[in-house]
Enzyme design. Structure first.
Site, PDB file in Angstrom:
ATOM      1  N   TRP A 352      75.216  31.527  57.925  1.00 28.83           N
ATOM      2  CA  TRP A 352      74.571  31.446  56.613  1.00 28.83           C
ATOM      3  C   TRP A 352      75.560  31.095  55.514  1.00 28.83           C
ATOM      4  CZ3 TRP A 352      73.966  36.418  53.320  1.00 28.83           C
ATOM      5  CH2 TRP A 352      75.118  37.206  53.433  1.00 28.83           C
ATOM      6  N   ASP A 353      76.840  30.832  55.926  1.00 28.33           N
ATOM      7  CA  ASP A 353      77.920  30.697  54.938  1.00 28.33           C
ATOM      8  C   ASP A 353      77.712  29.555  53.952  1.00 28.33           C
ATOM      9  OD1 ASP A 353      78.698  32.012  57.406  1.00 28.33           O
ATOM     10  OD2 ASP A 353      80.641  32.291  56.454  1.00 28.33           O
ATOM     11  N   GLU A 491      75.817  43.650  59.241  1.00 25.94           N
ATOM     12  CA  GLU A 491      76.139  43.426  60.663  1.00 25.94           C
ATOM     13  C   GLU A 491      76.539  44.658  61.450  1.00 25.94           C
ATOM     14  OE1 GLU A 491      79.009  40.291  61.428  1.00 25.94           O
ATOM     15  OE2 GLU A 491      77.363  38.866  61.423  1.00 25.94           O
ATOM     16  N   LYS A 611      80.011  46.788  56.795  1.00 19.90           N
ATOM     17  CA  LYS A 611      81.083  45.814  56.977  1.00 19.90           C
ATOM     18  C   LYS A 611      81.321  45.016  55.702  1.00 19.90           C
ATOM     19  CE  LYS A 611      82.147  41.735  59.785  1.00 19.90           C
ATOM     20  NZ  LYS A 611      81.603  40.750  60.721  1.00 19.90           N
ATOM     21  N   GLN A 612      80.234  44.652  55.025  1.00 18.76           N
ATOM     22  CA  GLN A 612      80.362  43.753  53.880  1.00 18.76           C
ATOM     23  C   GLN A 612      79.177  43.952  52.955  1.00 18.76           C
ATOM     24  OE1 GLN A 612      79.832  40.628  56.972  1.00 18.76           O
ATOM     25  NE2 GLN A 612      79.030  39.419  55.267  1.00 18.76           N
TER      26      GLN A 612
END
Ligand code: BGC
Length: 797
Positions: A352-353, A491, A611-612
């Site tokens: 998806w970056d 994630e 994670k983010q």
């Protein structure tokens, strides 16, 4: 190194060589070559790699007793390899020299960002004082995307004789650049055929195993003074050996590569075309001239100028972005590979970056942005198949994709800490579809390209909306729709503790963005010209009942809250709190907390630890007012107070195991004028250059973080928003970057320059025969001004 246009390394350090190779990669959007030492084939220190955009190959491997299929971006034959040794008149031949030789006395690497030229200078001296200076200069041609060249100059000091040089075209390469994948099959190239064509041209063809793309490389090696070559062809490559006089005058070897494939258009015999192109390619200096001229044009269109070290890093980021996605990309059917064309991490896959990449491209290289959206549109049938296979409707874009657009997420992944292969449920990240839809919408808004929006754009966005309406199930008890069994951007959380099935429910980011996509789908249906709407609805069999359901779902999707903040997902607030200090104390770097806990026999699923950025991604995509409006449409109250509390809550519980994390947090905090904003922005700037994820940059750059940092300055700090009403600016100054400038494209205006100084902002519109229309600038409070072509106007902020 201080002019802001040079990146370099003054010493040879084997331990950081992979990082240097990745950060010194040269590419032109069609292919890229890692900045590896020409003297060395792949080994524990060196990893030469050449990657062609969109060239993937599928192989089956057996790991942990299971057969797993992987599609990889293929490492192509090494065209750069050049071996050399000294043959002094008065003694025996010296050893083959490499940077690892004990006689190395000096070494530096310089990457000229302005011209896209990499040079590497070495000086060797043996115990008897006999010296050899070697200077390599390399380009991957930005003008002619099928060419690359490397010149090496030798000069002897204190001895005479010859330098024996072997110019190698090495097809015996595999995909072996990522240690974690070492158990996976990496031999993607078969049917090698090598030989020589007239004019000192070595040739090599091979093909990928599946789908069998034919790859042809032709390398012309020319020397000065001219010397005949002794030529040998092996099964997988060629070697041309030259004896060059060594003395006070330098001797030169130039390798020129032409890379062609059976996928090139117009179609032609790849080998014959490559041999001809290599034979007639101009001399090295001439190639450098045309190459740097192409770079000059790119920099004019993409310019960003920020003083100081931050500016130099931003330029490096932009350099790598433009080498991965250049105007040549617009002619190809490729997506945005998360790790660039710079290495083999994540197998060159597309995630998806592009969500972090397209905003920049929309403003500077709209045709490249459009081509990335068309890559997605061409894969709509594959995304429909993914949705169908999961029992859904519409289009569900896969979490990872490569050539065909089918789901390429691995079934198992290795935890290097525990050595265990574990099931990988990251494919449940259906939110990637919302990113695609968001990109369509933002591109159309920024560029005003209604032709695209009403054609491929509408079809893509509506099919994603349809997927979400189908995925949402009504829960009568709550009187709300729910989306269950997904994984969010975080994630880490791929299941509830102790659950037998993977996935978590009602991920706030997934649900809120799904509601947004549905609302934009409805808007789009409203704005389409009647004939197009009728045609599209007929083609997609979109009836009134389905549209009415979109309306309902878009207003009643469930978003969980707990303790006065937006929850990451249903039940997140009931998970255990992690002993962050304890873990930091014990492990130091806990970015990959998931791996640490798994190796301990525990699981991150039990903890409130992410994670983010996940929920906070909402603050990256939407300005606070937009976000509050979206929540209000869903019937929830979100205001500054709740949002601030939400930001603080999640920030404390994030390990930043992805480079995207600091970028997004930097962005969110900057918008909020949060005290820590710069700390996160700085971390995002350092992500690759300082390799803060511990060794991952050597496996490929992080394209999303690189592009995102540029966009953070351009759009984040200025609050710039291009839309039908004009260029809106609403700066949120960042004290550490008080002044900068950049150019952008807006409507028919190219080269619009924005300058930012403390308290002031200027917009200059170049005079252009293409447009006499003034550009509208909208300042906070809807104060509207115009700037005429050929004029610059300053605004007080
Ligand atoms: C991140 C994803 C990202 C992927 C590719 C992962 O580590 O968690 O959000 O898409 O890397 O860059």
């Amino acid at each position: 190194m201080s002019d802001g246009w040079t990146w370099g390394y003054d010493r040879y350090e084997p331990r950081r060589e992979r990082l240097v190779e990745a950060l010194c990669t040269l590419g032109n959007g069609r292919f890229a070559t890692r900045g590896s030492a020409p003297e060395c084939a792949a080994d524990a220190t060196h990893y030469p790699g050449t990657y062609l955009a969109g060239c993937y190959d599928r192989l089956t491997s057996v790991v942990a007793g299971a057969r797993v299929e992987n599609e990889d971006l293929v490492n192509l034959p090494d065209w750069t390899l050049l071996r050399y040794r000294c043959l002094p008149d008065d003694g025996p031949p010296g050893a083959w020299l490499t940077p690892d030789a004990p006689d190395l006395r000096h070494y530096d690497v310089r990457l000229d960002l302005r011209g896209g030229v990499l040079s590497r200078r070495l000086y060797y001296e043996d115990a008897r004082g006999r010296g050899l200076r070697v200077v390599h200069t390399r380009i991957v041609h930005m003008g002619d995307a099928r060419l690359a060249a490397q010149r090496t100059r030798f000069r002897a000091y204190g001895w005479s004789g010859a330098v024996e040089v072997r110019s190698v075209l090495d097809g015996a390469v595999t995909n072996a650049g990522v240690e974690r994948y070492r158990n996976l099959e990496g031999r993607h190239l078969v049917d090698h055929r090598s030989g020589f064509a007239p004019g000192g041209v070595a040739r090599l063809t091979c093909r990928t195993t599946d789908p069998g793309l034919l790859i042809a490389l032709a390398v012309r090696t020319a020397t000065r003074p001219a010397r005949p070559a002794y030529e040998t062809a092996t099964r997988t490559g060629t070697v041309q050996t030259f004896l060059l006089p060594a003395g006070r005058r330098s001797a030169t070897v130039v390798k020129t590569l032409a890379l062609h494939t059976s996928a090139d258009r117009p179609a032609a015999d790849p080998l014959a075309t490559a041999c001809e192109a290599a034979a007639r390619a101009p001399a090295f200096d001439r190639q450098v001239l045309t190459h740097t001229a192409s770079w000059r044009r790119l920099w004019e269109q993409g310019e960003i100028d920020v003083p100081g070290e931050a500016g130099r890093i931003l330029r490096l980021h932009l350099f790598h972005l433009l080498q991965t996605l250049s105007p040549h990309t617009a002619e190809l059917d490729v997506g945005a590979p998360a790790r660039g064309l710079h290495g083999e991490a994540y197998r060159g896959h597309v995630f998806w970056d592009e969500l972090f990449v397209l905003p920049y491209l929309d403003l500077h290289f709209p045709e490249v942005a459009r081509s990335l959206l068309l890559y997605r549109h061409r894969r709509l049938p594959a995304a429909r198949a993914v949705a169908r296979a999961a029992g859904g409707v519409g289009a569900r874009y896969p979490w990872q994709s490569a050539s065909s657009g089918r789901e390429e997420t691995q079934a198992l992944h290795l935890n290097p800490r525990s050595g265990r292969w574990l099931p990988d449920h990251s494919r449940l990240q259906c939110h990637v579809g919302s990113a695609v839809a968001y990109n369509v919408w933002r591109y159309a808004r920024t560029t005003g390209d209604r032709g695209f929006l009403h054609a491929e754009g509408a079809e893509t966005l509506l099919e994603v909306a349809r997927f979400w309406a189908g995925a949402a199930h009504y829960d009568p008890e709550r009187g709300r729709y729910r989306i269950r069994g997904v994984v969010g951007p975080d994630e880490y959380h791929d299941a509830y503790p102790g659950a037998t099935a993977p996935g978590i429910d009602d991920n706030a980011y997934t649900n809120a963005t799904a509601a947004w996509v549905l609302a934009r789908g409805l808007d789009l249906l409203g704005e389409l010209p009647d004939a197009r709407r009728a045609e599209l609805r007929e083609r997609l069999s979109l009836d009134d009942a389905e549209v009415a359901r979109w309306e309902d779902v878009s207003r009643r999707l469930y978003v969980p809250f707990h303790r006065g903040v937006v929850s990451q997902f249903e039940g997140y607030g009931e998970l255990l709190e992690l002993d962050w200090e304890g873990y930091r104390g014990r492990y130091g770097d806990i970015r990959r907390l998931d791996r640490i806990l798994e190796a301990e026999g525990d699981t991150v699923n039990r903890y409130q630890a992410s994670k983010q950025a996940d929920t906070l991604m909402l603050g990256y995509l939407f300005r606070p007012e937009e976000l509050y409006e979206l929540f209000a449409r869903l019937g929830y109250r979100l205001d500054d107070e709740v949002w601030r509390a939400t930001v603080a809550y999640h920030l404390r519980r994030t390990s930043h195991g992805s480079t995207l994390s600091s970028l997004v947090h930097g962005w969110v905090l900057a918008r909020q004028k949060g005290a820590d904003a710069w700390r996160y922005c700085e971390e995002a700037l350092l992500a690759d250059v300082a390799d803060i994820q511990g060794g991952t940059t050597g496996e490929g750059i992080h394209l999303g973080a690189m592009a995102g940092t540029i966009d953070l300055v351009e759009r984040g700090i200025t609050g710039l928003e291009a839309g039908p009403e004009g260029l809106r600016v609403a700066p949120v100054p960042l004290a550490e970057i008080p002044r900068f400038r950049f150019t952008l494209c807006f409507g028919a205006h190219r080269g619009v320059r924005v300058r930012v100084l403390p308290g002031r902002l200027a917009v200059r519109v170049p005079a252009s025969p293409g447009s006499q229309d003034p550009l509208t600038v909208v300042l906070p409070g809807d104060r509207t001004y115009t700037v005429a072509p050929g004029r610059e106007r300053w605004f007080r902020l």
